[in-house]
Design a protein around this motif. Structure first.
Motif, mmCIF file in Angstrom:
data_model
loop_
_atom_site.group_PDB
_atom_site.id
_atom_site.type_symbol
_atom_site.label_atom_id
_atom_site.label_comp_id
_atom_site.label_asym_id
_atom_site.label_seq_id
_atom_site.Cartn_x
_atom_site.Cartn_y
_atom_site.Cartn_z
ATOM 1 N N GLY A 1 0.809 -1.263 -0.013
ATOM 2 C CA GLY A 1 -0.147 -0.124 -0.054
ATOM 3 C C GLY A 1 0.797 1.062 -0.026
ATOM 4 N N LEU A 2 1.779 1.341 0.880
ATOM 5 C CA LEU A 2 2.511 2.560 0.919
ATOM 6 C C LEU A 2 3.755 2.682 -0.217
ATOM 7 C CD1 LEU A 2 4.097 2.332 4.551
ATOM 8 C CD2 LEU A 2 2.628 4.116 3.528
ATOM 9 N N ALA A 3 3.947 1.431 -0.842
ATOM 10 C CA ALA A 3 4.834 1.627 -2.221
ATOM 11 C C ALA A 3 3.936 2.132 -3.139
ATOM 12 C CB ALA A 3 5.303 0.002 -2.533
ATOM 13 N N GLY A 4 2.602 1.676 -3.409
ATOM 14 C CA GLY A 4 1.796 2.089 -4.328
ATOM 15 C C GLY A 4 1.617 3.409 -4.325
ATOM 16 N N LEU A 5 1.180 3.875 -2.919
ATOM 17 C CA LEU A 5 0.878 5.275 -2.735
ATOM 18 C C LEU A 5 2.260 6.315 -3.100
ATOM 19 C CD1 LEU A 5 -0.520 7.698 -1.345
ATOM 20 C CD2 LEU A 5 0.682 7.195 0.843
ATOM 21 N N ALA A 6 3.466 5.854 -2.865
ATOM 22 C CA ALA A 6 4.715 6.508 -3.177
ATOM 23 C C ALA A 6 4.811 6.713 -5.022
ATOM 24 C CB ALA A 6 5.852 5.959 -2.826
ATOM 25 N N ALA A 7 4.647 5.463 -5.539
ATOM 26 C CA ALA A 7 4.617 5.313 -7.029
ATOM 27 C C ALA A 7 3.602 6.181 -7.638
ATOM 28 C CB ALA A 7 4.502 3.883 -7.624
ATOM 29 N N GLY A 8 2.367 6.328 -7.240
ATOM 30 C CA GLY A 8 1.150 7.142 -7.491
ATOM 31 C C GLY A 8 1.592 8.733 -7.510
ATOM 32 N N ALA A 9 2.014 8.762 -6.155
ATOM 33 C CA ALA A 9 2.396 10.421 -6.036
ATOM 34 C C ALA A 9 3.393 10.761 -6.964
ATOM 35 C CB ALA A 9 2.804 10.667 -4.636
ATOM 36 N N LEU A 10 4.602 9.787 -7.013
ATOM 37 C CA LEU A 10 5.933 10.391 -7.975
ATOM 38 C C LEU A 10 5.291 10.555 -9.492
ATOM 39 C CD1 LEU A 10 8.344 7.493 -6.903
ATOM 40 C CD2 LEU A 10 8.434 10.136 -6.551
ATOM 41 N N TYR A 11 4.226 9.707 -9.839
ATOM 42 C CA TYR A 11 3.855 10.125 -11.101
ATOM 43 C C TYR A 11 3.027 11.331 -11.350
ATOM 44 C CZ TYR A 11 1.346 8.730 -15.749
ATOM 45 O OH TYR A 11 0.757 9.049 -17.127
ATOM 46 N N LEU A 12 2.183 11.490 -10.454
ATOM 47 C CA LEU A 12 1.396 12.496 -10.597
ATOM 48 C C LEU A 12 2.258 13.827 -10.217
ATOM 49 C CD1 LEU A 12 -1.766 11.559 -8.269
ATOM 50 C CD2 LEU A 12 -1.714 12.006 -10.712
ATOM 51 N N ASN A 13 3.314 13.862 -9.691
ATOM 52 C CA ASN A 13 4.139 14.975 -9.591
ATOM 53 C C ASN A 13 4.650 15.472 -10.985
ATOM 54 O OD1 ASN A 13 5.601 16.928 -7.685
ATOM 55 N ND2 ASN A 13 7.292 15.854 -8.982
ATOM 56 N N PHE A 14 4.766 14.579 -11.767
ATOM 57 C CA PHE A 14 5.381 15.071 -13.041
ATOM 58 C C PHE A 14 4.296 15.915 -13.873
ATOM 59 C CE2 PHE A 14 7.671 11.142 -12.600
ATOM 60 C CZ PHE A 14 9.110 11.685 -12.760
ATOM 61 N N PHE A 15 2.859 15.686 -13.568
ATOM 62 C CA PHE A 15 1.884 16.460 -14.022
ATOM 63 C C PHE A 15 1.989 17.867 -13.179
ATOM 64 C CE2 PHE A 15 1.077 12.220 -15.561
ATOM 65 C CZ PHE A 15 0.831 12.377 -16.809
ATOM 66 N N THR A 16 1.644 17.573 -11.754
ATOM 67 C CA THR A 16 1.296 18.772 -10.849
ATOM 68 C C THR A 16 2.154 19.675 -10.633
ATOM 69 O OG1 THR A 16 1.610 17.237 -9.038
ATOM 70 C CG2 THR A 16 -0.488 17.233 -9.749
ATOM 71 N N GLN A 17 3.428 19.141 -11.063
ATOM 72 C CA GLN A 17 4.692 20.207 -10.916
ATOM 73 C C GLN A 17 4.604 21.617 -11.614
ATOM 74 O OE1 GLN A 17 7.862 17.494 -12.315
ATOM 75 N NE2 GLN A 17 8.432 19.395 -13.536
ATOM 76 N N HIS A 18 3.765 21.656 -12.672
ATOM 77 C CA HIS A 18 3.381 22.682 -13.219
ATOM 78 C C HIS A 18 2.362 23.676 -12.630
ATOM 79 C CE1 HIS A 18 6.497 21.078 -16.584
ATOM 80 N NE2 HIS A 18 5.621 20.024 -16.278
ATOM 81 N N ALA A 19 1.741 23.107 -11.960
ATOM 82 C CA ALA A 19 0.677 23.644 -11.448
ATOM 83 C C ALA A 19 0.814 24.212 -9.745
ATOM 84 C CB ALA A 19 -0.647 23.061 -11.298
ATOM 85 N N ILE A 20 1.423 23.161 -9.121
ATOM 86 C CA ILE A 20 1.590 23.522 -7.435
ATOM 87 C C ILE A 20 2.953 23.686 -7.182
ATOM 88 C CG2 ILE A 20 -0.896 22.832 -7.147
ATOM 89 C CD1 ILE A 20 0.338 20.166 -6.262
ATOM 90 N N GLY A 21 4.054 23.370 -8.027
ATOM 91 C CA GLY A 21 5.127 23.353 -7.552
ATOM 92 C C GLY A 21 5.796 21.524 -7.776
ATOM 93 N N ASP A 22 7.303 21.613 -7.856
ATOM 94 C CA ASP A 22 7.968 20.122 -7.958
ATOM 95 C C ASP A 22 8.212 19.866 -6.725
ATOM 96 O OD1 ASP A 22 9.188 18.226 -8.825
ATOM 97 O OD2 ASP A 22 10.752 19.191 -10.054
ATOM 98 N N TYR A 23 7.639 18.654 -6.292
ATOM 99 C CA TYR A 23 7.735 18.265 -4.694
ATOM 100 C C TYR A 23 8.702 16.878 -5.225
ATOM 101 C CZ TYR A 23 4.636 21.580 -3.048
ATOM 102 O OH TYR A 23 4.112 22.735 -2.913
ATOM 103 N N ARG A 24 9.552 16.684 -6.157
ATOM 104 C CA ARG A 24 10.217 15.407 -6.345
ATOM 105 C C ARG A 24 11.101 15.019 -5.134
ATOM 106 N NH1 ARG A 24 13.725 16.028 -11.611
ATOM 107 N NH2 ARG A 24 12.192 17.222 -12.371
#
Length: 271
Positions: A150-173
């Motif tokens: 569950g935690l691994a999946g949460l991290a993977a999903g957040a990493l993928y979404l950050n490639f999109f959201t970094q242009h709107a709310i900032g890069d949290y990589r």
């Protein structure tokens, strides 16, 4: 990297044989990527027989993928996972090359372009999944102290979404990278080139794979497959920041691969 416990220390000759076997199996695991870049080097920019280069590369990638399944190197279940890599990668390409973002571009004409992105591009992401699947089989990989799914999946999903959201709310990589580092801090991967087991911190494996993808990306841009804004006038090295981006994508790819049923049996999650 160190030898597995409970075994007599290898001699220099045994180390050399293990390293040779490791190199050979790594090359086999990279078979899809290798054949793809053979086409990149061989197909001229103007294409072949009137067929644009991007279209030729798509045809070639489909043939290579069919060969891997037909030869038994990949199963139909694994093909489904690789197809998911292709779709996720293509969606990211469409977003990153859009008029509002323009992180990079594909300058050449192709009949098989959708929203400005050639369809072959998804296979570059699929190649990462193919490598992980092939390496898992060839090296008899086992993972120790894997974090809860569950935690691994949460991290993977957040990493993928950050490639999109970094242009709107900032890069949290880097925040997400720190989270992933904490998750996998104790995780090791055990692999077998020949008869002896070796182990490596999984985080180190992620970083190394990301580095070699970054090198491949430099080759791809050098041959003009795509271009970043700073490469439009003349070719220049891909920014080192892309190394970190690819490393995070490798973590996401690894998480998808471990969901395969026959692989889960080789993963240890501590109580």
């Amino acid at each position: 990297m160190g030898p597995g416990t409970g075994r007599v220390r290898a001699s220099g000759a045994e180390w050399a044989r293990d390293f040779a076997a490791f190199t050979l199996k790594e090359a086999q695991a990279c078979w899809f990527a290798f054949l793809f870049f053979v086409a990149v080097f061989a197909v001229p920019r103007e294409g072949l027989l009137g067929v644009p280069r991007y279209d030729v590369l798509l045809i070639w990638a489909l043939l290579v993928q069919a060969h891997l399944v037909w030869s038994g190197r990949e199963t139909w279940d694994e093909l489904k996972a690789i197809t998911l890599f292709h779709l996720l990668g293509f969606a990211l390409e469409v977003f990153k090359t859009s008029a509002a973002i323009r992180s990079w571009s594909y300058p050449d004409f192709a009949y098989t372009k959708l929203w400005g992105v050639p369809l072959f591009s998804g296979f570059m992401y699929a190649a990462v999944g193919s490598y992980i699947i092939q390496a898992w089989r060839l090296f008899d990989l086992r993972v120790r102290h894997h974090p809860p799914y569950g935690l691994a999946g949460l991290a993977a999903g957040a990493l993928y979404l950050n490639f999109f959201t970094q242009h709107a709310i900032g890069d949290y990589r880097w925040v997400l990278a720190a989270f992933a580092l904490g998750l996998y801090a104790r995780t090791t991967v055990v692999f077998r080139p020949r008869e002896r087991d070796y182990r490596m911190p999984l985080v180190l494996a992620f970083v190394l794979i990301g580095f070699f993808i970054w090198l491949a990306e430099n080759l791809g841009t050098f041959f003009g497959l795509w271009a970043y804004p700073h490469q439009l006038g003349a070719w220049a090295r891909v920014h080192m920041s892309k190394w970190s981006a690819w490393t995070l994508l490798v973590i996401m790819s690894f998480t998808l691969v471990v969901q395969l049923k026959h692989i889960k049996a080789r993963i240890h999650i501590p109580e």
